[in-house]
Scaffold this active site. Structure first.
Site, mmCIF file in Angstrom:
data_model
loop_
_atom_site.group_PDB
_atom_site.id
_atom_site.type_symbol
_atom_site.label_atom_id
_atom_site.label_comp_id
_atom_site.label_asym_id
_atom_site.label_seq_id
_atom_site.Cartn_x
_atom_site.Cartn_y
_atom_site.Cartn_z
ATOM 1 N N GLU A 80 -40.743 5.363 29.996
ATOM 2 C CA GLU A 80 -40.853 6.677 30.622
ATOM 3 C C GLU A 80 -39.465 7.310 30.657
ATOM 4 O OE1 GLU A 80 -42.573 8.501 34.843
ATOM 5 O OE2 GLU A 80 -41.665 6.508 34.807
ATOM 6 N N LYS A 179 -49.636 11.696 33.472
ATOM 7 C CA LYS A 179 -49.406 10.863 34.656
ATOM 8 C C LYS A 179 -50.061 11.475 35.891
ATOM 9 C CE LYS A 179 -45.572 8.752 37.265
ATOM 10 N NZ LYS A 179 -44.096 8.664 37.372
ATOM 11 N N CYS A 212 -45.718 4.091 35.287
ATOM 12 C CA CYS A 212 -44.858 3.831 36.442
ATOM 13 C C CYS A 212 -45.591 3.800 37.782
ATOM 14 C CB CYS A 212 -43.712 4.838 36.462
ATOM 15 S SG CYS A 212 -42.242 4.209 37.324
#
EC number: 3.5.1.92
Length: 510
Positions: A80, A179, A212
């Site tokens: 990321e 995300k 993440c």
């Protein structure tokens, strides 16, 4: 009869061809990338300046991709923020964004780069995948225009997404994921209106992807495994390590074991922000991992994994613990803070024994034997059952054996990186109210312990042999998703706590 025989022949031929084209194992690669950051400015740069920064990072990624391909890797994951870095505003990130189409458009950017406007980054990634015959997973920014007909359209007339893309070995865009669970300071991006469950199939298994902070929440992470039945998770991340329970290699390997899935984690390498820790994790044990706070260099990892991990029995996490009588051996409980959460602790005063500590509905049971009881080190057994409200809101149940920072009990729960005490054996269990429990074992110098422990069907995390190194923590990290507060809603305690204790590090930074 002849037609029936012909159909049977065709069916057998199809089965044989499909089996021959599928792989029982594959070689995975992850690259921990030492990102090159743009000059610090809140003023948007020109598209040409933005592309120059991205190409410098892509030059490094190209070297990793080429090396991985030469070593036989089928897929490589990159981090990321790996192409443009972090610390952006909504305006300053804009020159770095491209329009990323839905993969259903059947597009190979390397062959047709201008089909969706100016897309030099997607073109380069596509050509890298095609030229090296490898799947590439990368993280870039997506932009989508909107107008007043959309009541949720941002004031600047566009959505901006933190986006993972996957290009197959022919350079085709096969996956795009926006995300869902943005971290606190990701104001430059929007979350999608609904969580996206993104999967794709290969000859070496079914893959899912998330990014993440997503790992701490049910959607899309758990949904990908439980409902979509993926074999392998792809995980680009920019993860800041926080001990004792949220160092990257520790938690990501635990998630792979707890969810019984392959897990490919690629982290940024930026020691100044405690960003390091990448790995290739199988459900039973890590296959490769890297943690390096001392150098400024990136690292390529490769390992072989089963394309379809062997199914293991579902663990009943409370089965054993619910039948254990409490063993406190007269010790007095005390409290300690781990990442703003108040744990209930018991000091382990003997070289070995049986201990129980409880908080609310959670009772944690430990049997252990140290190799020696040192006077200069203190270990404790801790329990936490409650809603975590700092840098996110999520409900935890945690049982943990850990080394205290000093012999002062007030330091139990503080960050510790080294220890001297090895354990001959340990067995940890708890009365968890969830099936989502992630087993962690972390040794001195931030090392994992592959092949040294196991989880039983009745919910015990136990050692298979004496530990190969001194122990930092042995932990069962449980998540009760149904007790989380409303998504994207943070308690006022977040800001208050950070102000009261500014020395505490955030576990993830952008």
């Amino acid at each position: 009869m002849i037609m029936s025989q012909l159909l049977n022949y065709v069916a057998v031929l199809f089965f044989c061809v499909s089996r021959a084209s599928s792989l029982d194992t594959f070689i995975a690669a992850v690259y921990e990338h030492a990102v090159i950051l743009p000059n610090a400015t809140l003023v948007p740069v020109s598209p040409e300046e933005a592309l120059a920064v991205m190409n410098r990072n892509l030059d490094l990624l190209e070297g990793a991709v080429t090396s991985a391909s030469k070593q036989g890797a089928h897929i490589i994951v990159t981090p990321e923020d790996g192409i443009y870095g972090f610390n952006f505003t909504r305006e300053s990130i804009y020159p770095y964004l491209e329009d990323i189409p839905d993969p259903q458009v059947n597009w190979i950017p390397c062959n047709n780069p201008d089909r969706f406007g100016h897309t030099p980054v997607q073109q380069r990634l596509s050509c890298l995948a095609k030229d090296n015959s490898i799947y590439i997973v990368a993280n870039i920014g997506d932009k989508k225009s909107c107008n007043a007909s959309d009541p949720q359209c941002p004031p600047d007339g566009r959505y901006q997404y933190n986006t993972d893309v996957v290009f197959d070995s022919k350079g085709k865009l096969v996956a795009r994921y926006h995300k869902q669970n943005l971290f606190l300071n990701e104001d430059q991006f929007n979350a999608p209106k609904e969580p996206e469950v993104v999967t794709f199939n290969t000859t070496f298994g079914k893959f899912g992807i998330f990014t993440c902070f997503d790992i701490l929440f049910h959607d899309p992470a758990v949904t990908l495994v439980r409902d979509s039945h993926v074999d392998t998770i792809l995980f680009p991340t920019a993860w800041m390590n926080v001990l004792p329970h949220l160092s990257a290699i520790e938690f990501h390997s635990a998630w792979a074991m707890g969810m019984r899935v392959n897990f490919l984690a690629s982290n940024l390498h930026y020691p100044l922000k405690k960003m390091t820790g990448s790995g290739i994790y199988a459900p039973d044990s890590p296959r490769a991992f890297h943690y390096d706070m001392k150098t400024e260099e990136g690292k390529l990892l490769l390992a072989q994994l089963d394309s379809h991990p062997h199914p293991t029995p579902v663990v009943n996490w409370t089965s054993y613990a619910s039948g254990v009588e409490a063993h406190s051996v007269g010790n007095q409980e005390f409290t300690g803070i781990i990442f703003f959460d108040e744990f209930t602790f018991l000091e382990l005063k003997e070289i070995g024994g049986n201990y129980t500590v409880c908080q609310r509905d959670l009772c944690c049971h430990l049997s252990y034997k140290m190799s020696e009881k040192r006077s200069d080190e203190v270990y404790a057994l801790g329990a936490f059952d409650g809603l975590h409200t700092v840098e996110g809101s999520y409900y935890l149940q945690i049982c943990t054996l850990l080394k205290c920072k000093t012999t002062d009990l007030h330091t139990c729960g503080d960050s510790v990186e080294t220890a001297s005490t090895r354990f001959e054996m340990f067995s940890l269990s708890g009365t968890f109210g969830t099936q989502y429990v992630f087993p962690e074992v972390l040794l001195s110098e931030i090392q994992l312990a592959p092949g040294e422990f196991q989880v039983s069907n009745d919910g015990r995390l136990f050692s298979l042999k004496p530990t190969s190194g001194p122990v930092l923590t042995v932990t069962l990290f449980g998540r009760l998703y149904e007790k989380d507060s409303a998504p994207n809603t943070l308690s006022d305690l977040t800001t208050q706590a950070l102000r009261l204790n500014p020395k505490t590090d955030a576990w993830k930074s952008k």
